[in-house]
Write an enzyme that holds these catalytic residues in place. Structure first.
Site, short mmCIF file in Angstrom:
data_model
loop_
_atom_site.label_atom_id
_atom_site.label_comp_id
_atom_site.label_asym_id
_atom_site.label_seq_id
_atom_site.Cartn_x
_atom_site.Cartn_y
_atom_site.Cartn_z
N LYS A 1 60.39 28.86 -0.98
CA LYS A 1 60.99 28.00 0.04
C LYS A 1 61.37 26.64 -0.54
O LYS A 1 61.75 25.72 0.19
CB LYS A 1 60.02 27.81 1.21
CG LYS A 1 59.76 29.10 2.01
CD LYS A 1 58.82 28.82 3.16
CE LYS A 1 58.27 30.08 3.80
NZ LYS A 1 59.23 30.83 4.58
N CYS B 1 57.94 34.80 13.43
CA CYS B 1 56.52 35.06 13.11
C CYS B 1 55.62 34.09 13.85
O CYS B 1 54.62 33.60 13.31
CB CYS B 1 56.26 34.95 11.61
SG CYS B 1 57.16 36.16 10.66
N HIS C 1 52.42 29.83 12.46
CA HIS C 1 53.02 31.05 11.92
C HIS C 1 51.92 32.12 11.87
O HIS C 1 50.74 31.79 11.68
CB HIS C 1 53.49 30.73 10.50
CG HIS C 1 54.34 31.76 9.85
ND1 HIS C 1 53.81 32.90 9.29
CD2 HIS C 1 55.67 31.82 9.62
CE1 HIS C 1 54.79 33.62 8.75
NE2 HIS C 1 55.93 32.99 8.95
N GLN D 1 56.35 24.62 5.19
CA GLN D 1 57.58 23.95 5.63
C GLN D 1 57.55 22.45 5.38
O GLN D 1 58.49 21.75 5.79
CB GLN D 1 57.83 24.21 7.13
CG GLN D 1 58.01 25.68 7.48
CD GLN D 1 59.27 26.29 6.87
OE1 GLN D 1 60.15 25.59 6.36
NE2 GLN D 1 59.35 27.61 6.89
N ASP E 1 48.87 24.30 6.30
CA ASP E 1 49.92 25.22 5.90
C ASP E 1 51.14 24.36 5.56
O ASP E 1 51.79 23.81 6.46
CB ASP E 1 50.19 26.18 7.07
CG ASP E 1 51.42 27.06 6.83
OD1 ASP E 1 52.15 26.81 5.85
OD2 ASP E 1 51.64 27.97 7.63
C1 PLP Z 1 54.95 27.55 8.59
C2 PLP Z 1 54.92 28.79 7.74
N1 PLP Z 1 53.75 29.26 7.30
C3 PLP Z 1 53.66 30.34 6.52
C4 PLP Z 1 54.78 31.04 6.15
C5 PLP Z 1 54.63 32.24 5.31
O1 PLP Z 1 55.23 32.06 4.08
P1 PLP Z 1 55.26 33.27 3.04
O2 PLP Z 1 55.96 34.39 3.74
O3 PLP Z 1 56.01 32.73 1.89
O4 PLP Z 1 53.86 33.61 2.73
C6 PLP Z 1 56.03 30.61 6.59
C7 PLP Z 1 57.23 31.39 6.26
O5 PLP Z 1 58.22 31.35 6.92
C8 PLP Z 1 56.09 29.46 7.40
O6 PLP Z 1 57.27 29.00 7.83
#
Ligand code: PLP
Length: 415
Positions: free
Chosen positions: A225, A365, A123, A202, A199
């Protein structure tokens, strides 16, 4: 397993209609819906004990401080941190947690020629902070590629992670594809004296996650989430790393002694929580954790695997559908990214919306990944505890309607 119909009753939003049809909410990887227990916890805080924390000594301030710190303990238990509350920093979200590490750790510990290993499927939240700090410090980014099924190419691990590697930063589960073999990456990183950041945006909401077992140095995730409110996220880190890192943001609450020219810092984790934190949302995240723990994370995972398996079966029976990522549900969370013939995913999503079905359609993203998959974008259905097989059927019927509407051709989406 749990009773999905009983779970659904806890979510007021699932009663609503969209364009005259029952809402089928399949955009859970973006953010999840909130049960009444979570909404009530937020209202209760504001109605009953709203106060600033860590400073007042009146009753409300003490109640709010106790409730806020109790959530730190819940997070410790939820992800099985072996280091207690000192290892948990509250942030706004995953993005802020990763930026904290890239800035605070990166600024002190990265040197010219050092390497940071990412994957092509990250992401943007786990790419951009590293790009920024790498540029500043003269470090280099290296990317692990994926194979045709969207799995990380294991043979590249040993090629890319070596003596120059200082950090491996990788999604535990991709928001487009599947679950990554992060234990293997952690072992390799540590063999070379590097750190690993996971990260967990998910993974933490969808499966039992044990940071001790994963042997990660940092883990970032977002409360919104996992049934929690927006505005509260978590950085897990080994306290000795936090101790060694300079502050990320300066201000009130993160200091020990302030002088005119320089200051000393509060102990971790307060050193990284400058200013008034998002008290209400952190406290409410505690209610979300309670809800998930009552269901049991093993059951959450089992339910999602069941729904995902069914979705893969139904979608792959449509000849026009291209599914991205591994077909084995063991290697997936509840995310199914797909394209439908030559219809642009934005159009697919718009038609599905007229049937009450909410899916995401975008580059998610993850633009480098989209280029690697040779597509501009995908549609993405993502499931959670309240989704049912009947909702997967509603998705498939609405897709078929979209196909009729656009007279779908079996051709790939042009880049
Ligand atoms: C794998 C992953 N990393 C990071 C993020 C970023 O999350 P946030 O927008 O809550 O910071 C997301 C959000 O969709 C994600 O799916």
């Amino acid at each position: 397993m749990f009773d999905v119909e009983a779970v659904r009753k806890d979510f007021p939003i699932l009663q609503r209609q969209v364009h005259g049809k029952p809402l089928v909410y399949l955009d859970n990887a973006a953010t999840t819906q909130k049960p009444s227990q979570v909404i009530d916890a937020l209202v209760h805080y504001y109605e009953y004990y709203n106060a600033n924390i860590h400073r007042g000594i009146h009753t409300l301030a003490e109640e709010a401080t106790t409730a806020y710190e109790a959530v730190r303990d819940k997070v410790v238990r939820f992800i099985n941190s072996p280091y207690g509350p000192q290892s948990i920093v509250f942030t706004r979200n995953t993005t802020e947690a990763i930026n904290l590490v890239a800035n605070a750790w990166g600024r002190k510990f990265l040197n010219p020629g050092d390497e940071i290993v990412l994957t092509i499927s990250e992401h943007h939240s786990n790419i951009i902070p590293w790009q920024l700090i790498a540029k500043e410090k003269g470090a280099t980014l290296r990317y692990i590629d994926i194979d045709d099924e969207g799995r990380l190419r294991r043979e590249q691990f040993a090629e890319l992670i070596g003596p120059k590697t200082k950090m491996v930063a990788v999604a535990h589960a991709s928001n487009v594809l599947g679950i990554n073999p992060v234990r293997e990456l952690a072992a390799l990183a540590h063999e070379h004296g590097a750190l690993i950041l996971l990260d967990g945006a998910q993974s933490v909401p969808h499966m039992p996650v044990d940071v001790s077992d994963l042997d990660c140095d940092f883990m970032a995730f977002s409360g919104h989430k996992m049934l929690g409110p927006t505005g509260a996220g978590v950085l897990y880190a080994r306290p000795e790393l936090l101790d060694a890192m300079p502050p990320f943001l300066g201000g009130g609450s993160m200091i020990s002694r302030v002088q005119l020219e320089e200051s000393t810092w509060a102990d971790v984790p307060q050193k990284f929580e400058a200013g008034t934190p998002d008290i209400a949302d952190v406290i409410t995240l505690g209610a979300a954790i309670d809800y998930l723990e009552a269901l049991g994370m093993d059951n959450v995972r089992a339910h999602e695997q069941m729904i995902t398996g069914y979705a893969l079966q139904r979608l792959s029976a449509l000849p026009e559908v291209t599914i991205y990522g591994p077909m084995n549900v063991e290697q997936r969370i509840g995310v199914v990214s797909f394209n439908y013939g030559d219809i642009h995913p934005h159009d697919v999503s718009q038609v599905l919306d007229t049937y009450g079905v909410a899916v995401r359609a975008s580059h998610h993203c993850a633009q480098p990944l989209m280029r690697r998959l040779d597509t501009a974008a995908t549609a993405r259905a993502s499931f959670y505890i309240y989704n049912t097989k009947a909702e997967v059927d509603a998705l498939v019927s609405a897709l078929q309607e979209a196909g009729r509407y656009f007279a779908v051709q079996q051709a790939p989406i042009a880049r």
